[in-house]
Scaffold this active site. Structure first.
Site, mmCIF file in Angstrom:
data_model
loop_
_atom_site.group_PDB
_atom_site.id
_atom_site.type_symbol
_atom_site.label_atom_id
_atom_site.label_comp_id
_atom_site.label_asym_id
_atom_site.label_seq_id
_atom_site.Cartn_x
_atom_site.Cartn_y
_atom_site.Cartn_z
ATOM 1 N N TYR A 265 9.830 5.869 4.714
ATOM 2 C CA TYR A 265 9.561 6.221 6.103
ATOM 3 C C TYR A 265 10.826 6.309 6.946
ATOM 4 C CZ TYR A 265 4.572 5.356 5.353
ATOM 5 O OH TYR A 265 3.272 5.414 4.898
ATOM 6 N N VAL A 310 4.723 7.382 -3.141
ATOM 7 C CA VAL A 310 3.336 6.979 -2.925
ATOM 8 C C VAL A 310 2.952 7.077 -1.457
ATOM 9 C CG1 VAL A 310 1.756 5.001 -3.103
ATOM 10 C CG2 VAL A 310 3.245 5.586 -5.019
ATOM 11 N N GLU A 311 3.935 6.904 -0.565
ATOM 12 C CA GLU A 311 3.690 7.094 0.867
ATOM 13 C C GLU A 311 4.909 7.718 1.527
ATOM 14 O OE1 GLU A 311 2.430 3.693 3.142
ATOM 15 O OE2 GLU A 311 1.136 2.949 1.540
ATOM 16 N N ASN A 312 4.660 8.702 2.365
ATOM 17 C CA ASN A 312 5.657 9.255 3.275
ATOM 18 C C ASN A 312 4.883 9.903 4.408
ATOM 19 O OD1 ASN A 312 7.355 12.255 3.650
ATOM 20 N ND2 ASN A 312 8.340 10.339 4.188
#
EC number: 3.2.1.21
Length: 430
Positions: A265, A310-312
């Site tokens: 992030y 896995v998350e952005n």
């Protein structure tokens, strides 16, 4: 996190040097020949149970929310999952990440709620019927209230209880072809337990040890049920000193990982010190090229393991314009561009999940809006899913296997990246 904040603040003394910094490559025309990602690259969306389901049973985070903005019904994924899964499928998404809520399926020790297990059965069925692969998270910072009452991860009983819960869920969905995330961002899980008063810094080493053992036990259970399964525990990437956060957890489970799951992030560089804002809840300026250096760091650290973002995702404050002026389209396309650059440089990156499909409860507040579909959980009783510009952008990226070959990033390349110093500064992307 406080130590991280102090480290960030100390970098402010370098700011005067930026006036003399050379122009970045993005300031002058450059020939760009970025290649598409391979056909087997996985495009996904990510979510979590507590943040999106609503109708939450007693848990540590339901209790924490009582002193914050109340979670209420969130965006009611519990009853609208068919709609949300269809929205993801319409974009061409191939992986749908969601969490099974331990507190929902085991509301009391050893008591399993068959109606709630049937709900997750139907979620998995809808994901599969839509042609997507489930990515199932076993623990996304939330444990039952009865686990909190026994001391949470300060208690050895929690290790045994989690293992029993994991066994139940793994056996139920072993044949689904799911990818698995055992613990979401374990370092931040422990930090939030401390920040919310459920543990102390003195407890942290023993908590990390129990969570590592719980991951290892779940990993073994998954592979006993399905030897071909892909398992990880995704990590929150913290720039400047990622090795320090790795030592707390990921280094202890490195031999029970099938891929490295990375949540990216925030960036940090000599010309972008705004990550310090995140400590106070403000929005940092995006640094898309940091995702390249984060991938390179873990490719060097785990050369035998594939990598998966896995998350952005990009937050706004109640859909207001961001301080950096970046749109969701620009955010997605710039980050995907740098993933393509990483793949071209031989980094084995196999997938990308955007966080998140819809807005949700961001651990104490509905103000941050990450969703491809925005949902006003506070004032809209119908919880209408309204598409942002990110929907068309992500649909196009998926269809094209990335951004076009002649794509020019909106955000200029950083001056001396501090994602993984000194390497990220001294050896920039070619």
């Amino acid at each position: 996190m406080r130590a991280f904040s102090r480290l960030l603040a100390s970098l402010v003394v370098l700011a005067p040097l930026l006036a003399a910094a050379p122009a970045s490559a993005a300031d002058t025309p450059a020939e760009n020949t970025v290649a598409p990602l391979p056909d087997d690259f996985l495009w996904g969306v990510a979510s979590s149970g507590f943040q999106s389901e609503g109708s939450n049973p007693d848990s540590n985070w339901l209790r924490y929310s009582e002193s914050k903005e109340h979670v209420g019904n969130a965006v009611d994924f519990r009853h609208r999952y068919a709609e949300d899964i269809a929205l993801a499928a319409d974009m061409g998404v191939e992986v749908y990440r969601f969490g099974v809520e331990w507190a929902r399926v085991e509301p009391a020790p050893g008591e399993w709620d068959e109606a709630e297990l049937a709900y997750y059965d139907d979620v998995v069925r809808h994901v599969l019927d839509a042609g997507m692969k489930p990515m199932i998270t076993l623990n996304h910072w939330v444990h039952p209230g009865w686990v909190a009452d026994q001391g949470g991860w300060k208690s050895d009983d929690t290790l045994a209880d989690f293992t029993a819960y994991a066994e139940r869920i793994v056996q139920r969905y072993a044949d689904s072809g799911a990818m698995w995330v055992t613990f979401n961002e374990a370092t931040l899980y422990v930090y939030h337990e401390i920040d919310n008063g459920a543990a102390t810094w003195f407890d942290a080493p023993w908590i990390f040890d129990r969570i590592a053992k719980a991951h290892n036990a779940a990993y073994d259970l998954i592979h006993e049920a399905n030897p071909d399964a892909m398992v990880t525990s995704n990590l929150a990437f913290i720039p400047l000193s990622p090795w320090l956060f790795d030592a707390a957890f990921i280094d202890g489970i490195r031999h029970r990982l099938d891929f490295v799951g990375i949540d990216y992030y925030l960036g940090l560089s000599l010309d972008n010190l705004t990550a310090a804002r995140a400590v106070t809840g403000e929005l940092a300026d995006a640094q898309p090229d940091g995702i390249y250096y984060a991938l390179r760091y873990y490719a060097n650290k785990f050369p035998d393991l594939p990598l998966y973002i896995v998350e952005n995702g990009m937050a706004t404050h109640d859909n207001a314009e961001r301080p950096d002026g970046l749109s969701r389209t620009e955010f997605i396309e710039d980050h995907v561009y740098w993933i393509q650059r990483a793949a071209e440089d031989g980094i084995d990156v196999i997938g990308y999940n955007y966080w998140s499909l819809t807005d949700n409860y961001e651990w104490g507040s509905y103000t941050p809006r990450f969703g491809l579909y925005t949902v006003d959980a506070v004032t809209d009783p119908d919880l209408v899913r309204q598409p942002t510009d990110g929907v068309a952008a992500y649909t196009g990226v998926i269809a094209g296997g990335g951004v076009p070959g002649d794509y020019e990033p909106v955000v200029r390349e950083s001056v001396c990246s501090l994602i993984d110093p000194p390497l990220s500064c001294l050896v920039p992307a070619a």
